[in-house]
Design a protein around this motif. Sequence first.
Motif, mmCIF file in Angstrom:
data_model
loop_
_atom_site.group_PDB
_atom_site.id
_atom_site.type_symbol
_atom_site.label_atom_id
_atom_site.label_comp_id
_atom_site.label_asym_id
_atom_site.label_seq_id
_atom_site.Cartn_x
_atom_site.Cartn_y
_atom_site.Cartn_z
ATOM 1 N N LYS A 144 -10.401 -28.189 -29.369
ATOM 2 C CA LYS A 144 -10.856 -27.569 -28.105
ATOM 3 C C LYS A 144 -11.597 -28.631 -27.313
ATOM 4 C CE LYS A 144 -10.745 -23.044 -29.731
ATOM 5 N NZ LYS A 144 -10.741 -21.731 -29.225
ATOM 6 N N GLY A 157 -20.186 -15.712 -30.670
ATOM 7 C CA GLY A 157 -19.103 -15.676 -29.678
ATOM 8 C C GLY A 157 -19.437 -16.297 -28.339
ATOM 9 N N LYS A 209 -20.421 -21.665 -29.182
ATOM 10 C CA LYS A 209 -21.131 -22.773 -29.841
ATOM 11 C C LYS A 209 -20.147 -23.704 -30.555
ATOM 12 C CE LYS A 209 -23.629 -19.945 -32.266
ATOM 13 N NZ LYS A 209 -23.057 -18.669 -31.725
ATOM 14 N N THR A 210 -19.229 -23.077 -31.297
ATOM 15 C CA THR A 210 -18.256 -23.900 -32.031
ATOM 16 C C THR A 210 -17.365 -24.660 -31.046
ATOM 17 O OG1 THR A 210 -18.303 -22.336 -33.855
ATOM 18 C CG2 THR A 210 -16.423 -23.809 -33.779
ATOM 19 N N HIS A 211 -16.981 -23.983 -29.976
ATOM 20 C CA HIS A 211 -16.140 -24.615 -28.946
ATOM 21 C C HIS A 211 -16.846 -25.867 -28.387
ATOM 22 C CE1 HIS A 211 -13.186 -23.857 -25.414
ATOM 23 N NE2 HIS A 211 -13.660 -25.090 -25.314
HETATM 24 P P1 ADP Z 1 -19.448 -19.087 -31.439
HETATM 25 O O1 ADP Z 1 -19.259 -20.311 -32.248
HETATM 26 O O2 ADP Z 1 -20.644 -19.157 -30.543
HETATM 27 O O3 ADP Z 1 -19.468 -17.838 -32.283
HETATM 28 P P2 ADP Z 1 -16.813 -19.725 -30.493
HETATM 29 O O4 ADP Z 1 -16.982 -21.110 -29.989
HETATM 30 O O5 ADP Z 1 -16.169 -19.561 -31.820
HETATM 31 O O6 ADP Z 1 -18.214 -18.948 -30.474
HETATM 32 O O7 ADP Z 1 -16.023 -18.908 -29.383
HETATM 33 C C1 ADP Z 1 -15.165 -17.812 -29.714
HETATM 34 C C2 ADP Z 1 -13.858 -17.967 -28.914
HETATM 35 O O8 ADP Z 1 -14.121 -17.807 -27.528
HETATM 36 C C3 ADP Z 1 -13.239 -19.335 -29.061
HETATM 37 O O9 ADP Z 1 -11.836 -19.176 -29.019
HETATM 38 C C4 ADP Z 1 -13.718 -20.097 -27.851
HETATM 39 O O10 ADP Z 1 -12.803 -21.100 -27.464
HETATM 40 C C5 ADP Z 1 -13.835 -18.985 -26.806
HETATM 41 N N1 ADP Z 1 -14.951 -19.196 -25.885
HETATM 42 C C6 ADP Z 1 -16.234 -18.867 -26.083
HETATM 43 N N2 ADP Z 1 -16.983 -19.139 -25.029
HETATM 44 C C7 ADP Z 1 -16.156 -19.677 -24.112
HETATM 45 C C8 ADP Z 1 -16.328 -20.174 -22.783
HETATM 46 N N3 ADP Z 1 -17.508 -20.129 -22.171
HETATM 47 N N4 ADP Z 1 -15.245 -20.687 -22.151
HETATM 48 C C9 ADP Z 1 -14.041 -20.699 -22.749
HETATM 49 N N5 ADP Z 1 -13.812 -20.233 -23.988
HETATM 50 C C10 ADP Z 1 -14.850 -19.730 -24.676
#
Ligand code: ADP
Length: 291
Positions: A103, A143, A146-148
């Motif tokens: 990503k 969600g 953070k991981t993204h």
């Molecule tokens: P977290 O790690 O905070 O739980 P993730 O990074 O796993 O959240 O995000 C969950 C999904 O939503 C992933 O597929 C991510 O790419 C997407 N996502 C989350 N926030 C955004 C954003 N602001 N813009 C684009 N995609 C996002």
Amino acid sequence: MAYAKLSGALLVRKDAPVAETVSVPRVGPTPAVRHGDGLLARHLKSLKLPTFLAQYERLAQQYAAEGLDPSGYLLRLAELELLERERQLIDRRIKQAKFPAVKSLDTFDFAAVPSLDKNLVLELARCEYVARQENVIAIGNFGTGKTHIAIGLGLAACQKGLSVGFITATSLMHELIEARDEQHLLRLQRRLAGYKVLIIDDLAYVPLSTAGAELLFDVVSQRYERGSTIITSDLPLEEWINVFGTAQLTGALLDRLTHHVHMLDMQGASYRLRESKRPQPRSQSNGKRDE
Ligand code: ADP
Ligand code: MG
């Protein structure tokens, strides 16, 4: 007659034309590139210049046909070789990082997370913090991306040719305990300490065993001022004591992590959840754009 010594024992007449003593490239159009019965190819292989080897004939013909300045020929080949090496290094770095998905920050919708300092993220993407061995901690609820963001920063570091490792906190813990039990902890610790950027994803509210907490502390400790560590968590720092168990260990860990740190505040509703609740665009356009 006067003779001059060239290299080795080769004697040549002093008044001999230069072309008789050393090989001088002929001026004028060269219909085909001469490469001495594959000798040039062998030399280029030994020198590990695969792009030179793959491109020199094509480029030589192009330079000859278009009457281009021949001095640019070698420069162009060297540039192509370097570009190809750079591309291969980036590919290798991305593979070695073991991202769960690739990503980039380009696809991140910053407007969806107003608490996140976009300029700081873009600044971090330039990777100067890595040279300064600074850390990044992204905190926020589930969600929010953070991981993204962590992967996006990791990818940016790969694109600069830096070594990156991605691992979830849970897997890291298991790997450390397994390595300790199988007597190869030192090897794993060395690898973890060697990454320029180590991403420890999803430090969650799961109390660690004393041994697990200490092993994780050792990783952070061994990386202190050697590389950058990126940690994502849904727990604010004040609650990390619930993960690490003792105030002493948590304090020591935070002390090392936050000495040079960039905090990313990622609050809000789950992006995926919000997206799934958004009205889907109709298949038949009514002339209005979807907001
Ligand atoms: P977290 O790690 O905070 O739980 P993730 O990074 O796993 O959240 O995000 C969950 C999904 O939503 C992933 O597929 C991510 O790419 C997407 N996502 C989350 N926030 C955004 C954003 N602001 N813009 C684009 N995609 C996002
Ligand atoms: Mg996550």
